[in-house]
Design an enzyme around this catalytic site. Structure first.
Site, PDB file in Angstrom:
ATOM      1  CE1 TYR A  56      11.313  34.558  41.307  1.00 54.82           C
ATOM      2  CE2 TYR A  56      11.948  32.132  43.048  1.00 54.82           C
ATOM      3  CZ  TYR A  56      10.710  33.319  42.652  1.00 54.82           C
ATOM      4  OH  TYR A  56       9.753  33.686  43.087  1.00 54.82           O
ATOM      5  CG  HIS A 109       5.572  41.232  45.088  1.00 56.73           C
ATOM      6  ND1 HIS A 109       4.061  40.433  44.876  1.00 56.73           N
ATOM      7  CD2 HIS A 109       4.874  41.721  46.976  1.00 56.73           C
ATOM      8  CE1 HIS A 109       2.990  41.363  45.373  1.00 56.73           C
ATOM      9  NE2 HIS A 109       2.873  41.194  46.224  1.00 56.73           N
ATOM     10  CB  CYS A 136      27.428  36.183  50.942  1.00 53.90           C
ATOM     11  SG  CYS A 136      26.808  37.823  51.530  1.00 53.90           S
TER      12      CYS A 136
HETATM   13  P1  OAD Z   1      -2.076  38.509  37.201  1.00 52.32           P
HETATM   14  O1  OAD Z   1      -1.447  37.627  36.558  1.00 52.32           O
HETATM   15  O2  OAD Z   1      -2.839  37.798  38.186  1.00 52.32           O
HETATM   16  O3  OAD Z   1      -3.150  39.149  36.801  1.00 52.32           O
HETATM   17  C1  OAD Z   1      -2.287  39.661  35.914  1.00 52.32           C
HETATM   18  C2  OAD Z   1      -3.604  40.493  35.200  1.00 52.32           C
HETATM   19  O4  OAD Z   1      -3.094  41.043  34.060  1.00 52.32           O
HETATM   20  C3  OAD Z   1      -4.489  39.972  34.739  1.00 52.32           C
HETATM   21  O5  OAD Z   1      -6.349  40.063  35.318  1.00 52.32           O
HETATM   22  C4  OAD Z   1      -4.992  40.152  33.133  1.00 52.32           C
HETATM   23  O6  OAD Z   1      -6.262  39.665  32.206  1.00 52.32           O
HETATM   24  C5  OAD Z   1      -3.944  41.054  33.018  1.00 52.32           C
HETATM   25  N1  OAD Z   1      -3.247  41.382  31.753  1.00 52.32           N
HETATM   26  C6  OAD Z   1      -2.445  40.575  30.798  1.00 52.32           C
HETATM   27  N2  OAD Z   1      -2.492  41.268  29.526  1.00 52.32           N
HETATM   28  C7  OAD Z   1      -2.652  42.432  29.586  1.00 52.32           C
HETATM   29  C8  OAD Z   1      -2.231  43.199  29.089  1.00 52.32           C
HETATM   30  N3  OAD Z   1      -1.603  43.760  27.866  1.00 52.32           N
HETATM   31  N4  OAD Z   1      -2.877  44.759  29.117  1.00 52.32           N
HETATM   32  C9  OAD Z   1      -3.248  44.943  30.162  1.00 52.32           C
HETATM   33  N5  OAD Z   1      -3.837  44.125  31.717  1.00 52.32           N
HETATM   34  C10 OAD Z   1      -3.512  42.449  30.876  1.00 52.32           C
HETATM   35  O7  OAD Z   1      -0.717  38.809  37.969  1.00 52.32           O
HETATM   36  P2  OAD Z   1      -1.210  40.578  39.272  1.00 52.32           P
HETATM   37  O8  OAD Z   1      -2.263  40.747  39.412  1.00 52.32           O
HETATM   38  O9  OAD Z   1       0.258  41.302  38.656  1.00 52.32           O
HETATM   39  O10 OAD Z   1       3.373  38.044  43.235  1.00 52.32           O
HETATM   40  O11 OAD Z   1      -0.702  39.210  40.287  1.00 52.32           O
HETATM   41  C11 OAD Z   1       0.226  39.604  41.481  1.00 52.32           C
HETATM   42  C12 OAD Z   1       1.410  38.791  42.236  1.00 52.32           C
HETATM   43  O12 OAD Z   1       0.498  37.636  42.272  1.00 52.32           O
HETATM   44  C13 OAD Z   1       2.941  38.937  41.790  1.00 52.32           C
HETATM   45  O13 OAD Z   1       3.237  39.616  42.106  1.00 52.32           O
HETATM   46  C14 OAD Z   1       2.937  37.407  42.052  1.00 52.32           C
HETATM   47  C15 OAD Z   1       1.391  37.000  42.030  1.00 52.32           C
HETATM   48  O14 OAD Z   1       1.679  35.911  42.569  1.00 52.32           O
HETATM   49  C16 OAD Z   1       4.680  37.035  43.979  1.00 52.32           C
HETATM   50  O15 OAD Z   1       4.656  36.465  43.679  1.00 52.32           O
HETATM   51  C17 OAD Z   1       4.585  37.646  45.129  1.00 52.32           C
HETATM   52 ZN    ZN Z   2      26.113  37.544  54.080  1.00 50.29          ZN
END
Ligand code: OAD
Ligand code: ZN
Length: 238
Positions: A56, A109, A136
Site C-alpha cells: 500500500y 472501499h 499511532c
Molecule cells: P476491475 O479491474 O474489476 O474493472 C475495471 C473495468 O474497467 C473493466 O471492466 C475494464 O474493462 C474497464 N476499463 C479499463 N480501462 C478503461 C477505460 N479507459 N475506460 C473505461 N473503462 C475501462 O475494477 P473494479 O470494478 O473497480 O476492491 O473492481 C472492483 C473492486 O475489486 C475494487 O474496488 C477492488 C477490487 O478488488 C477492493 O480493493 C476492496
Molecule cells: Zn491509536
C-alpha cells in the site's frame, strides 16, 4: 438541466486507468504482481503485515505521481454546472476525483491517503510510508496503523448513506467497473427494483452487469464521459 434531480455515479478502476493506475482484473488475475488474497485481505495483514504495508505504500506513492484525466474532470464539471445533486460513489482508493474538483465523493472501499489505528480506531490523513514501526499519532501504540482500505471480507463504508442515495436517485451512471465485486455490483439491481432511475453504463467493454442497464456506451471513459456529461448539461438528459 432540470430533468434529473439526484444523480449517482458509481466509479471503478477503469476511470483511473487512463491516468496510469492499474485496474484489478486486466492483468491475468494479478494486481501489481500480487495475488489479491496476498495483499488485500485481513488474513494477509495478520500473516505478513510488512508486505501489506509495503504494497500500500507503493500504491500511495504511485497515486501521488499521477494526474486526474478527462473522465474525472467531466464528473467535477457535472457537479459544478448543475442545479442537480451529484454524488460519486467510488470503489477507487485514489484521490483523483477530489483532485479533479469533485466535492461529493464517497469512498466505499476506503482511501490510500488515510491510515487507521487498530487500537483506538482513529483515522489519520497520511502521505509517505507507514510501517509496523510507525506509532499511532493519537494513542501512541505500535504497531498500530493499517491502511484505511476495505479488504475482501470487510464491510464497505457508507452503506446506509448509499442505500438512501440509491433510493432517491433518478439517474445512475456506472463508469469503469467490471461489475464483479459486491455490494457495488448490485446497486443497479436495487435501483431497477425502485423503478425510478435511468441507468447507464460507460465501460471499455460490456461489464458483468450489462443486461441490467437501460443504456450502455463502450470505449474509454476519458473519451465517452465528457460527451455524456455535456449531453446531460445541455439538454437535461443524456
Ligand atoms: P476491475 O479491474 O474489476 O474493472 C475495471 C473495468 O474497467 C473493466 O471492466 C475494464 O474493462 C474497464 N476499463 C479499463 N480501462 C478503461 C477505460 N479507459 N475506460 C473505461 N473503462 C475501462 O475494477 P473494479 O470494478 O473497480 O476492491 O473492481 C472492483 C473492486 O475489486 C475494487 O474496488 C477492488 C477490487 O478488488 C477492493 O480493493 C476492496
Ligand atoms: Zn491509536
Amino acid at each position: 438541466m432540470a430533468k434529473y434531480k439526484n444523480i449517482v455515479v458509481l466509479t471503478g478502476a477503469g476511470i483511473s486507468a487512463e491516468s496510469g493506475v492499474a485496474t484489478f482484473r486486466d492483468n491475468g488475475g494479478l494486481w501489481e504482481q500480487h495475488r489479491v488474497q496476498d495483499v488485500a485481505t485481513p488474513e494477509a495483514f495478520a500473516r505478513d503485515p510488512e508486505l501489506v504495508q509495503r504494497f500500500y505504500n507503493a500504491r500511495r506513492q504511485n497515486v501521488g505521481s499521477v494526474e486526474p484525466n478527462a473522465a474525472h474532470v467531466a464528473l467535477a464539471n457535472l457537479e459544478q454546472a448543475s442545479d442537480t445533486h451529484v454524488t460519486i460513489i467510488t470503489q477507487n482508493v485514489d484521490d483523483l476525483h477530489e483532485r479533479a474538483g469533485s466535492k461529493n465523493v464517497l469512498h466505499m472501499h476506503g482511501e490510500l491517503c488515510k491510515v487507521r489505528c487498530i487500537h483506538c480506531n482513529s483515522v489519520h490523513h497520511w502521505q509517505g510510508d507507514c510501517t509496523q514501526q510507525t506509532k499511532c499519532p493519537k494513542c501512541g501504540a505500535m504497531p498500530a496503523l493499517r491502511p484505511h482500505i476495505v479488504w475482501f471480507g470487510e464491510i464497505p463504508f457508507y452503506m446506509d448513506e448509499i442505500e438512501d442515495l440509491l433510493y432517491k436517485c433518478d439517474l445512475f451512471v456506472s463508469v469503469g467497473t467490471s461489475g464483479t465485486v459486491y455490494p457495488a455490483a448490485g446497486f443497479v439491481n436495487a435501483i431497477n427494483a425502485y423503478g425510478r432511475a435511468h441507468t447507464a453504463e460507460i465501460n471499455l467493454e460490456p461489464s458483468e452487469g450489462i443486461s441490467n442497464f437501460a443504456e450502455a456506451r463502450h470505449g474509454k471513459a476519458g473519451d465517452l464521459l465528457p460527451v455524456f456529461v455535456e449531453e446531460i448539461i445541455r439538454s437535461g438528459e443524456p
